[in-house]
Design an enzyme around this catalytic site. Structure first.
Site, PDB file in Angstrom:
ATOM      1  N   LYS A   1       4.538 -12.438   5.429  1.00 33.92           N
ATOM      2  CA  LYS A   1       3.416 -12.271   6.358  1.00 33.92           C
ATOM      3  C   LYS A   1       2.445 -13.455   6.263  1.00 33.92           C
ATOM      4  O   LYS A   1       2.815 -14.576   6.549  1.00 33.92           O
ATOM      5  CB  LYS A   1       2.752 -10.921   6.073  1.00 33.92           C
TER       6      LYS A   1
ATOM      7  N   ASP B   1      -0.594  -3.550  -3.171  1.00 32.95           N
ATOM      8  CA  ASP B   1       0.063  -4.342  -2.129  1.00 32.95           C
ATOM      9  C   ASP B   1      -1.046  -5.086  -1.378  1.00 32.95           C
ATOM     10  O   ASP B   1      -1.833  -4.472  -0.644  1.00 32.95           O
ATOM     11  CB  ASP B   1       0.856  -3.395  -1.206  1.00 32.95           C
TER      12      ASP B   1
ATOM     13  N   TYR C   1       3.030   1.101   4.351  1.00 27.34           N
ATOM     14  CA  TYR C   1       4.124   0.512   5.121  1.00 27.34           C
ATOM     15  C   TYR C   1       5.349   1.430   5.047  1.00 27.34           C
ATOM     16  O   TYR C   1       5.716   1.910   3.961  1.00 27.34           O
ATOM     17  CB  TYR C   1       4.440  -0.883   4.555  1.00 27.34           C
TER      18      TYR C   1
HETATM   19  C1  LIG Z   1       2.136  -3.957   3.735  1.00 32.27           C
HETATM   20  C2  LIG Z   1       3.582  -4.332   3.595  1.00 32.27           C
HETATM   21  N1  LIG Z   1       4.171  -4.239   2.390  1.00 32.27           N
HETATM   22  C3  LIG Z   1       5.476  -4.557   2.203  1.00 32.27           C
HETATM   23  C4  LIG Z   1       6.258  -4.971   3.258  1.00 32.27           C
HETATM   24  C5  LIG Z   1       7.718  -5.303   3.022  1.00 32.27           C
HETATM   25  O1  LIG Z   1       7.900  -6.675   3.018  1.00 32.27           O
HETATM   26  P1  LIG Z   1       9.249  -7.432   3.517  1.00 32.27           P
HETATM   27  O2  LIG Z   1       9.395  -7.121   4.970  1.00 32.27           O
HETATM   28  O3  LIG Z   1       8.954  -8.862   3.214  1.00 32.27           O
HETATM   29  O4  LIG Z   1      10.366  -6.864   2.709  1.00 32.27           O
HETATM   30  C6  LIG Z   1       5.688  -5.086   4.536  1.00 32.27           C
HETATM   31  C7  LIG Z   1       6.517  -5.515   5.686  1.00 32.27           C
HETATM   32  O5  LIG Z   1       6.156  -5.315   6.824  1.00 32.27           O
HETATM   33  C8  LIG Z   1       4.316  -4.753   4.706  1.00 32.27           C
HETATM   34  O6  LIG Z   1       3.716  -4.830   5.904  1.00 32.27           O
END
Ligand SMILES: Cc1ncc(COP(=O)(O)O)c(C=O)c1O
Length: 386
Positions: A200, A175, A103
């Site tokens: 998500k 993650d 990400y």
């Molecule tokens: C795989 C992944 N990890 C971490 C994040 C970060 O999360 P947040 O947007 O809740 O801060 C996202 C956000 O799109 C993501 O898709």
């Protein structure tokens, strides 16, 4: 019934939760309070100040710990705040090995925030265990894995990476945002920490921004709780309530996301205007066998490129949908579409992006839980116009 005896569909509804002790309310109340009465200094009912702990947040943290087969859960104001807490376990001079396909916001916090504090990040393709081993140095303290990766849907063998991490006495964080514990439980495969953008699939209704961490080891949990309280990036009770409510249908939603994802992936694969389709359920996906081994199904996230790789074609498709909404984020009940190169992954330099396959015509779909025939017709009509 003890949490660890419950099956997944029972855990989402019951694990870590019990009727409210003061009123008997079946649903966890929203404890909208910053502070708690103490009879004499230090004599209280387990809660002192809501940055440190709050009953609604605690119910969610306990539920998440059970879903991931962990012991300790921690919730934060966003997924990035959860990542921030993990990296704060480290100090200047330490090194992190991260997957090179991840990400964009994770890449940004690593390279633009923590690199300035003397932590070094090495990005390697993690489908190669030898590449990970080659990157390890005596300063390596953490391996960061995202699987399936965002947006290329690469699959990383968590058990194999965990073996390398254990041999070298390095922490492994995964993650698990894309898979959710419905599809895979990294702690069972040897990971030390599971991280979620709860925003998500766990929240599931595109109405909350939140992050989470889960681990099994008490000493590690204590360090993370210390960081959570000291840095203070916690979520509020109202959002905790919304996520508790969202999680109750996680298994039902994920089942439908997977079913719809399968139909849409196969539809795209034979479409004359589509070039590559990235979805781990295809037998010819590079790591399909690993996906089959560590996941119970393949999810509803799909990326694809257009023949000729023209950005204009991708933009035309994305702006012609009537059901797929063009927006950042993923994992909600409604279908979303995004253009990783200019949206979620814009913070990664173009050369780096393209090395991992994020081309100008790459489109990412978060297939929702609508009627799949309507989704397929929407895609068909949008592709027709490109
Ligand atoms: C795989 C992944 N990890 C971490 C994040 C970060 O999360 P947040 O947007 O809740 O801060 C996202 C956000 O799109 C993501 O898709």
């Amino acid at each position: 019934m003890a949490n660890d005896k419950m099956r997944f569909g029972t855990k989402v509804i019951h694990a870590g939760l019990s009727p409210d002790p003061s009123t008997g309310a079946v649903m966890t109340p929203i404890y909208q309070t910053s502070t708690y009465h103490q009879k004499t200094p230090g004599e209280h009912k387990g809660f002192q100040y809501s940055r440190t702990s709050n009953p609604t947040r605690k119910a969610l943290e306990d539920n998440l710990a059970a879903l991931e087969n962990g012991k300790f859960g921690l919730c934060f104001g966003s997924g990035l705040a959860a990542i921030d807490a993990v990296i704060k376990l480290l100090q200047a001079g330490d090194e992190v090995i991260s997957t090179n396909d991840l990400y964009g916001g994770s890449y940004r916090i690593f390279t633009k925030i923590f690199a300035r504090f003397g932590i070094k990040f090495k990005f390697v393709p993690m489908n190669s265990i030898t590449a990970i081993e080659a990157a390890i140095s005596p300063n390596t303290k953490l391996i960061w894995v995202e699987t399936p990766t965002n947006p290329m849907m690469n699959i990383i063998d968590i058990a194999a990476v965990s073996a390398v991490a254990k041999t070298n006495n390095v922490l492994l964080a995964v993650d698990n945002t894309f898979a959710t514990p419905y599809l895979q439980t990294p702690l069972d495969l040897g990971a030390d920490i599971v991280m979620h953008s709860i925003t998500k699939y766990l929240g599931g209704h595109s109405d909350v921004v939140m992050g989470g961490l889960i681990c099994k080891d008490e000493a590690l949990a204590k360090r993370l709780y210390f960081i959570q309280n000291s840095s203070g990036a916690v979520c509020g009770p109202q959002d905790s309530f919304l996520v508790l409510r969202g999680i109750k249908t996680l298994h039902l939603r994920m089942q439908r996301h997977c079913e719809n994802g399968r139909v849409i992936a196969h539809f795209l694969k034979t479409h004359p205007k589509v070039d590559q389709v990235y979805w781990p359920g295809f037998e010819d996906h590079a790591n399909h066998n690993i996906a089959k081994k560590q996941m119970s199904d393949f999810g509803g996230m799909i990326s694809f490129t257009m023949k000729g790789n023209r950005k204009e074609d991708a933009f035309k498709v994305m702006s012609s949908f009537t059901l797929f909404t063009l927006a950042e984020s993923l994992g909600g009940v409604e279908s979303l579409v995004c253009h990783p190169a200019s949206m979620t992954h814009a913070s990664i330099p173009k050369e780096e992006r393209e090395k991992s396959g994020i081309l100008e015509s790459l489109i990412r779909l978060s297939v929702g839980v609508e009627d799949v025939l309507d989704l397929q017709e929407d895609l068909e009509a949008a592709l027709e116009l490109a």
